[in-house]
Write a protein that holds these residues in place. Structure first.
Motif, short mmCIF file in Angstrom:
data_model
loop_
_atom_site.label_atom_id
_atom_site.label_comp_id
_atom_site.label_asym_id
_atom_site.label_seq_id
_atom_site.Cartn_x
_atom_site.Cartn_y
_atom_site.Cartn_z
N ARG A 28 6.33 109.33 157.80
CA ARG A 28 6.05 108.57 159.02
C ARG A 28 4.83 107.68 158.85
NH1 ARG A 28 7.30 112.17 164.39
NH2 ARG A 28 9.40 112.76 163.76
N LEU A 29 3.85 108.19 158.14
CA LEU A 29 2.65 107.40 157.90
C LEU A 29 2.99 106.14 157.11
CD1 LEU A 29 -0.37 107.47 158.48
CD2 LEU A 29 -0.68 108.75 156.37
N GLU B 160 3.72 110.71 167.30
CA GLU B 160 4.23 112.07 167.17
C GLU B 160 3.56 112.83 166.03
OE1 GLU B 160 8.47 112.08 167.08
OE2 GLU B 160 8.61 110.86 168.88
N PHE B 161 2.56 112.26 165.43
CA PHE B 161 1.84 112.96 164.35
C PHE B 161 1.26 114.28 164.86
CE2 PHE B 161 1.64 108.56 162.80
CZ PHE B 161 2.13 108.74 161.51
N PHE B 162 0.75 114.28 166.08
CA PHE B 162 0.11 115.48 166.62
C PHE B 162 1.13 116.61 166.77
CE2 PHE B 162 -2.46 111.89 168.20
CZ PHE B 162 -3.62 112.18 167.51
N THR C 77 -1.25 103.60 164.08
CA THR C 77 -1.35 105.05 164.17
C THR C 77 -2.36 105.43 165.25
OG1 THR C 77 -3.01 105.08 162.41
CG2 THR C 77 -0.72 105.39 161.76
N PRO C 78 -2.21 106.63 165.84
CA PRO C 78 -3.11 107.04 166.92
C PRO C 78 -4.55 107.28 166.45
CG PRO C 78 -1.59 108.80 166.37
CD PRO C 78 -1.17 107.61 165.59
N ILE C 79 -4.71 107.65 165.19
CA ILE C 79 -6.03 107.79 164.59
C ILE C 79 -5.97 107.14 163.21
CG2 ILE C 79 -6.71 109.86 165.88
CD1 ILE C 79 -5.96 111.54 163.45
N ASP C 80 -7.09 107.05 162.55
CA ASP C 80 -7.16 106.40 161.24
C ASP C 80 -6.15 107.02 160.26
OD1 ASP C 80 -8.79 104.51 159.50
OD2 ASP C 80 -8.91 106.40 158.36
N ARG C 81 -5.52 106.17 159.48
CA ARG C 81 -4.50 106.61 158.53
C ARG C 81 -5.05 107.65 157.55
NH1 ARG C 81 -0.43 103.31 158.97
NH2 ARG C 81 0.57 103.64 156.96
N VAL D 187 7.48 119.73 156.83
CA VAL D 187 6.85 119.03 157.95
C VAL D 187 5.74 118.10 157.43
CG1 VAL D 187 5.56 119.27 160.11
CG2 VAL D 187 7.41 120.86 159.59
N THR D 188 4.98 118.57 156.46
CA THR D 188 3.92 117.75 155.87
C THR D 188 4.52 116.51 155.21
OG1 THR D 188 2.51 119.68 155.55
CG2 THR D 188 2.00 117.73 154.23
#
Length: 98
Positions: free
Chosen positions: A64-65, A10-12, A71-75, A57-58
């Motif tokens: 979440r990180l 859900e990061f995106f 993760t879907p992409i590199d941390r 939000v940030t």
């Protein structure tokens, strides 16, 4: 189904939320420069509110990180993207306050 390793994609969605707030803030900044003088205070306050929301939000991205193993992409890329998106709205806010 139970997962052994927490996975969050859900990061995106969170990136999109910050980008949308930046877009709205940019619209208010445009109005600040081109609109009626009596709308200046409204625009500055609206930008400030959007910047505060984007900060929240940030912070959620960072939380979440910290709790997501896969993760879907590199941390590091997630962290850099979140930081860069936050910088955009921070600069819009800074410009509006000058």
């Amino acid at each position: 189904m139970w997962r052994l390793l927490p996975r969050d994609e859900e990061f995106f969605d969170l990136f999109l939320q910050v980008a949308q707030r930046s877009h709205q803030a940019a619209g208010h900044l445009h109005e600040l420069f081109t609109g009626k003088p009596e709308r200046v205070s409204y625009c500055v306050e609206a930008i400030k509110m959007l910047e505060h929301e984007a900060d929240q939000v940030t912070h959620e991205v960072v939380k979440r990180l910290d709790r997501t193993f896969i993760t879907p992409i590199d941390r590091e890329d997630i962290h850099v993207l979140a930081s860069d998106l936050d910088d955009v709205i921070d600069r819009i806010d800074g410009t509006a306050r000058q």
